[in-house]
Design an enzyme around this catalytic site. Structure first.
Site, short mmCIF file in Angstrom:
data_model
loop_
_atom_site.label_atom_id
_atom_site.label_comp_id
_atom_site.label_asym_id
_atom_site.label_seq_id
_atom_site.Cartn_x
_atom_site.Cartn_y
_atom_site.Cartn_z
N CYS A 176 50.91 60.07 61.39
CA CYS A 176 50.42 60.33 62.65
C CYS A 176 49.20 61.38 62.92
O CYS A 176 48.76 61.36 64.10
CB CYS A 176 51.46 60.89 63.84
SG CYS A 176 53.05 59.67 63.48
N HIS A 307 49.45 66.59 70.64
CA HIS A 307 49.89 65.50 69.83
C HIS A 307 51.02 64.92 71.05
O HIS A 307 51.06 63.75 70.93
CB HIS A 307 50.85 65.93 68.58
CG HIS A 307 51.24 64.64 67.85
ND1 HIS A 307 50.39 64.14 67.31
CD2 HIS A 307 52.57 64.52 67.20
CE1 HIS A 307 51.22 62.95 66.64
NE2 HIS A 307 52.29 63.40 66.66
N HIS A 342 52.44 55.86 71.33
CA HIS A 342 52.18 56.29 69.86
C HIS A 342 51.61 55.19 69.12
O HIS A 342 52.32 54.56 68.69
CB HIS A 342 53.39 57.11 69.58
CG HIS A 342 53.16 57.87 68.32
ND1 HIS A 342 52.16 57.91 67.46
CD2 HIS A 342 53.92 59.16 67.93
CE1 HIS A 342 52.09 58.64 66.48
NE2 HIS A 342 53.30 59.62 66.83
#
Length: 422
Positions: A176, A307, A342
């Site tokens: 990620c 994030h 995401h």
């Protein structure tokens, strides 16, 4: 990373690196203009997942790129030669190069660094091949599908699309945070003289493997992603790609290129603290490293793109690390995952595109779907509505499983007070 602590704006033009092209495919918009409109309006990219059969899951929302047509962006590849993630990667690179005003011939005459980050690679194809193996054995595999599953194609396909012969093509699988890793690698390649131009970013496609894994972990939200909200229930998986064109400021000025932002610096940490739980001190160390590399003080930063996954563990740990670095008084801190979901390996590169747009268009995107901020987070997440802001410096966080953290710092060029003028 550079060990130079001189502020980027005070370095010679030949030592400064800027963003001159953006390519973006996302659930809230394709291309810079549409993406910027989506960010400004707080568009929600959520819809029921259609990429795979969701039978058996109690809830299955995601953030897909609807009506994606790779054909118009491919000149050397056929659509069926590339998996969906590589299609995103090549299309976003093609868009970014066009946006930068560069031709294929100019790229072929340059030393080009191609770096693409990913989490899942071509997992849509792997999902399909696994199902075929279970049903009929590996002899049932379609050879074309099997040929295109290698994750290395996400970068190699970009190099081949442009016919590059003096190029390093690297696919980074740091999950990620991979998009920010890719930007940092592109920045370094230009800084040290290994490349004239960098095409860097991240790409991932919606796949059953990751959705099912996060679902089993209990981290898939039933409706929307609500980062930093006291009632948040987890992530929504998404897809897309963001690719940035980087080059020396000296080069950009010489050819009269539009400059979206300056890449001031970046930082990396890998703590291996836990497979899935973030570690506060490592995140704080990564942010400090990025600010030091950029020659920027915490009080100079106007915005953090967090994030911000919408899980309790991430949001609380990240916000505490931010408050630690910013001495309890952080700048506005937003999560674009509230809009985009995401997008795995594309997440921090799409955020870098968004940060570049925010610097240029002078606004802060919102954290949507927000009701009430979790008192343990203690940040201003700009709930639900964008706000106008003349930004000078923005910080883009990318955090990944196993403590693979990457933070990129971007600045306005020239900044409002003229310090960025060459």
């Amino acid at each position: 990373m550079s060990d130079v602590t001189v502020p980027a704006g005070q370095r010679p033009a030949r030592d400064r690196v800027v963003v001159t092209g953006l390519g973006v495919f996302s659930s809230i918009g394709v291309g810079v203009t549409e993406f910027a409109e989506g960010l400004r309006s707080g568009r929600n990219g959520v819809s029921p997942i259609s990429a795979f059969d969701t039978t058996g899951f109690d809830h299955a929302n995601g953030c897909e790129v609807r009506d994606f047509e790779p054909g118009p962006w491919l000149r050397r590849w056929r659509e069926d030669e590339l998996g969906r993630a590589a299609q995103f990667s090549v299309a976003a690179a093609r868009m970014a190069v066009a946006d930068a005003g560069l031709t294929d011939e100019e790229l072929r005459d340059s030393r080009v660094q191609v770096t693409v980050g990913t989490t899942d690679g071509e997992s849509q194809d792997l999902d399909r091949l696994a199902a075929e193996w279970v049903a009929d054995g590996p002899q049932s595999w379609d050879p074309e599908t099997a040929r295109r599953v290698g994750a290395g194609r996400l970068s190699a396909a970009v190099a081949w699309e442009f016919g590059l012969t003096d190029s390093e093509a690297v696919t980074l699988a740091t999950a990620c945070s991979a998009g920010n890793y890719a930007i940092g690698m592109g920045l370094d390649a230009i800084r040290v003289g290994d490349a004239d131009i960098a095409l860097c970013g991240g790409a991932d496609a919606m796949c059953q493997k990751s959705f099912a894994a996060f679902y089993r972990l209990g981290t898939i939200a039933p409706d929307f992603c609500r980062p930093f909200d006291k009632d948040r229930q987890g992530i929504l998986t998404g897809e897309g790609a963001g690719v940035l064109v980087l080059e020396r400021l000296e080069s950009a000025l010489a050819r009269g290129a539009r400059i979206y932002a300056e890449v001031l610096g970046y930082g990396l940490t890998c703590d291996a603290h836990h497979p899935v739980q973030p570690e506060q001190s490592s995140i704080a160390r990564c942010m400090r490293s990025a600010l030091d590399d950029a020659g920027v003080r915490p009080e100079d930063v106007d915005l953090i793109s967090a994030h911000g996954t919408g899980t309790r563990t991430n949001d609380v740990t990240e916000s505490r690390a931010i408050r630690e670095v910013y001495d309890g008084a952080p700048p506005r801190t937003v999560s674009l995952k509230s809009m985009l979901g995401h997008t795995m390996g594309a997440a921090s590169s799409l955020s870098a595109v968004a940060c570049s747009v925010a610097l240029t268009e002078e606004f802060i995107p919102p954290t949507i779907n927000h009701r009430e901020t979790d008192p343990e987070c203690e940040i201003d997440c700009v709930p639900n509505h964008s706000v106008p802001a003349q930004l000078r410096v923005v910080q883009n966080n990318g955090l990944a499983f196993a403590g693979n953290n990457a933070v990129v710092v971007l600045g306005r060029y020239p900044d409002p007070e003229g310090h960025g003028a060459a």
